[in-house]
Design an enzyme around this catalytic site. Structure first.
Site: not given
Length: 620
Positions: A214, A216, A218, A237, A335
């Site tokens: 994703g 961010g 992390i 995604e 997702g």
């Protein structure tokens, strides 16, 4: 184009001819929100009222969610992002509709949420009349195909991306042409906690794996620790600057992908202008709609699919809360479930949830005994294989509730571990004899795991912990009578779960219990165990080992002993000692090569060995 578009591009539109009060509209998502188009609508809405505005995450200030526009818009957020949308939902001025991202397009196509209009941003048409949806295809593609009208902001600064991204100008009913810089997402600043989480996650990723990450801190931390990996692929995604950098370095080359080999597959991107320039016309990066990219079946077509997602909290059974904080809705399903399910079906795949162990400046544990009242489970306890915090990796697949609880307590912040164990004991998730919570061996370092190569095989050296109870029992029953006799000086016939629990529940700050394990995915087998027991009266420690038979003579006891001596010195012990059967010549050699000296013993069947750790000062 339709009649309204055949003329020269409009600087503003007559919205009364395009929309009616009570219509439902979708706006382009992420970095492709048509902000000039929306500004024109808000400035020239005239007598329009009660328009339902459907949106995903939008990289903008979301001013249309402010109270002053409540007569014009009622927002229906399929993913909550941004303070203004979050506040509108919390105050009841906006709605939140939970939905898997893979299924959002079907809401439009099947007219569950029929769209009167889609307001989107596109690139200028090419010589053949095709515009590109650019950096955000996701659910925008389905909205364009399903809406009664497509109203566009043609932006010459929108990249032309490859894949399933094109819309012909004849499909556009009205447009304005407005150049506008795409909104950028600054690179997150990483802290020590996030860096350590990134290290742990990177240890779960093998060369040749395909990644979903994703946006961010992390995900960026994970990407930072993949620089030495090889032949990685991407089916995600979203892609970010970190993905771009690894593609540029050749770490991500998609050569080993089993689905769309050679291509980075995504549905949208967010990041810097450099990223937008990178995807512009790039034939190696392909954008597809959410129903394709997020389809669990398609995701699973990638072997070794690694799905990395985050959470707000995880309970001790493995349930994942990621869209709400108690009764307050915070984000959305997105997702996460799509990719967790797809990765779990992939050959060699790994669904991973990664999160810091605490929130609110360390005052609240994000590993919880039970979910906060009002919180909702997004990802079920059956979907997650790994949970990662800055304190380690909890492996959940195939684990019982008791084992899950102990694994997750181990990766919780140390100051919350006793409390968590006390809470779950009341529900009988752990037995009455499980009294000790996991403790770290701080001398092993912040990561707490050392990778060893022994006889050409890779193993991990780490602390033994309470979640190893069943594995230690299996280890015991794998031994021959001869091994048990050499280790225990007699032939024990039983290792009960209670006895095994006692052996793995070690106060690692006092005594020491290390193990060498072989872990492949969720399959774990203990190969060797080394211990010492502290004798406080003279500040010494007694050492013992046992190794799985097939690894005898390969040096596992030697590696364990080296680590234990190092830790004993750091703890300033005076000496280490060992009692070895006289007929156990190989173990005697291990100790002697480490510097242990034989000391005279009155027992002919046993050899006593000692290693001084501190120089003895002469008596005055």
């Amino acid at each position: 184009m339709a009649k309204t578009s055949e003329k020269s591009p409009a600087k503003s539109l007559d919205w009364s001819t395009l929309l009616q009060s009570g219509n439902r509209i979708f706006i382009g998502s992420h970095a492709a929100a048509p902000q000039a188009l929306l500004a024109d609508l808000m400035a020239r809405c005239k007598n329009l009222h009660d328009i339902e505005l459907v949106q995903l995450m939008v990289l903008a200030d979301n001013c249309w969610a402010e109270q002053r526009y409540s007569d014009l818009f009622k927002i229906n957020a399929l993913f909550i992002a941004g303070d203004k949308v979050r506040s509108a939902v919390a105050e009841g001025r906006a709605d939140y509709t939970p939905c898997f991202l893979s299924e959002v397009p079907a809401l439009f196509k099947n007219e569950i949420l029929p769209l009167d209009a889609a307001l989107v941003m596109v690139s200028p048409p090419d010589a053949f009349g095709y515009c590109s949806l650019g950096v955000s295809v996701d659910a925008v593609s389905a909205a364009v195909r399903s809406a009664k009208k497509v109203i566009a902001q043609i932006n010459p600064k929108m990249p032309r991306t490859n894949g399933y991204t094109f819309i012909h100008q004849s499909q556009i009913h009205a447009f304005i042409e407005q150049a506008e810089d795409l909104p950028e997402l600054p690179a997150p600043k990483l802290d020590e906690v996030t860096e350590r989480i990134g290290q742990y996650v990177s240890m779960l990723i093998e060369d040749g794996a395909t990644l979903q990450l994703g946006i961010g801190k992390i995900p960026e931390a994970v990407l930072r620790y993949l620089g030495n990996h090889k032949d990685l692929g991407v089916h995600s995604e979203v892609i970010s600057d970190g993905v771009m950098e690894l593609i540029t370095k050749g770490v991500i080359n998609n050569r080993k992908k089993t689905f769309h080999p050679g291509k980075t597959v995504t549905s949208f991107c967010m990041g810097s202008k450099a990223l937008y320039d990178f995807v512009d016309g790039n034939p190696h990066v392909e954008f597809y709609p959410s129903e394709y990219v997020n389809s669990p079946t398609n995701i699973a077509r990638n072997d070794a699919m690694i799905a990395i997602n985050s959470a707000i909290e995880v309970d001790l059974t493995g349930q994942v809360v990621s869209d709400s904080i108690g009764h307050k809705f915070y984000s959305g399903i997105g997702g996460q479930v799509d990719f967790s399910r797809g990765a779990s079906m992939s050959k060699g795949g790994k669904p991973i949830i990664a999160l810091p162990s605490t929130a609110k400046n360390g005052t609240v544990s994000r590993i919880v005994a039970t979910i906060t009242e009002g919180g909702g489970v997004v990802t079920s306890r059956g979907h997650v294989h790994y949970v990662v915090t800055e304190f380690g990796v909890a492996s959940l697949r195939g684990k019982s509730i008791r084992e899950r609880a102990l694994e997750l307590i181990r990766v919780a912040h140390p100051k919350f571990r006793k409390q968590l164990l006390d809470e779950v004991r009341t529900h009988y998730w752990v037995p009455h004899y499980q009294k000790d919570y996991p403790k770290d061996v701080v001398e092993l370092g912040k990561v707490g795991v050392k990778t060893l190569t022994i006889a050409g095989e890779q193993f991990d050296l780490r602390a033994l912990n309470p979640a190893d109870e069943r594995r230690l029992q299996e280890f015991f029953y794998s031994h021959t009578k001869e091994t048990l006799l050499l280790r225990y000086n007699h032939h024990p016939k039983q290792m009960s779960r209670e006895k095994s629990c006692t052996l793995v529940s070690v106060d690692q700050s006092r005594d020491l219990a290390l193990c060498i394990v072989k872990q492949q995915g969720s399959v774990l087998e203990i190969q060797a165990v080394g211990r010492y027991y502290l004798n406080e009266t003279d500040n010494s420690a007694e050492v013992a080992f046992v190794t799985r038979e097939r690894h005898h003579g390969k040096g596992m006891a030697k590696r364990l002993l080296e680590e234990m001596i190092k830790i004993a010195r750091m703890r300033e012990l005076n000496r280490m000692l060992a009692y070895v059967r006289a007929d156990n010549k190989p173990m005697q050699k291990v100790f002697e090569k480490a510097g242990f000296k034989r000391i005279a013993s009155g027992d002919p069947d046993e050899v006593y060995l000692e290693l001084p750790l501190k120089a003895v000062e002469p008596e005055k």
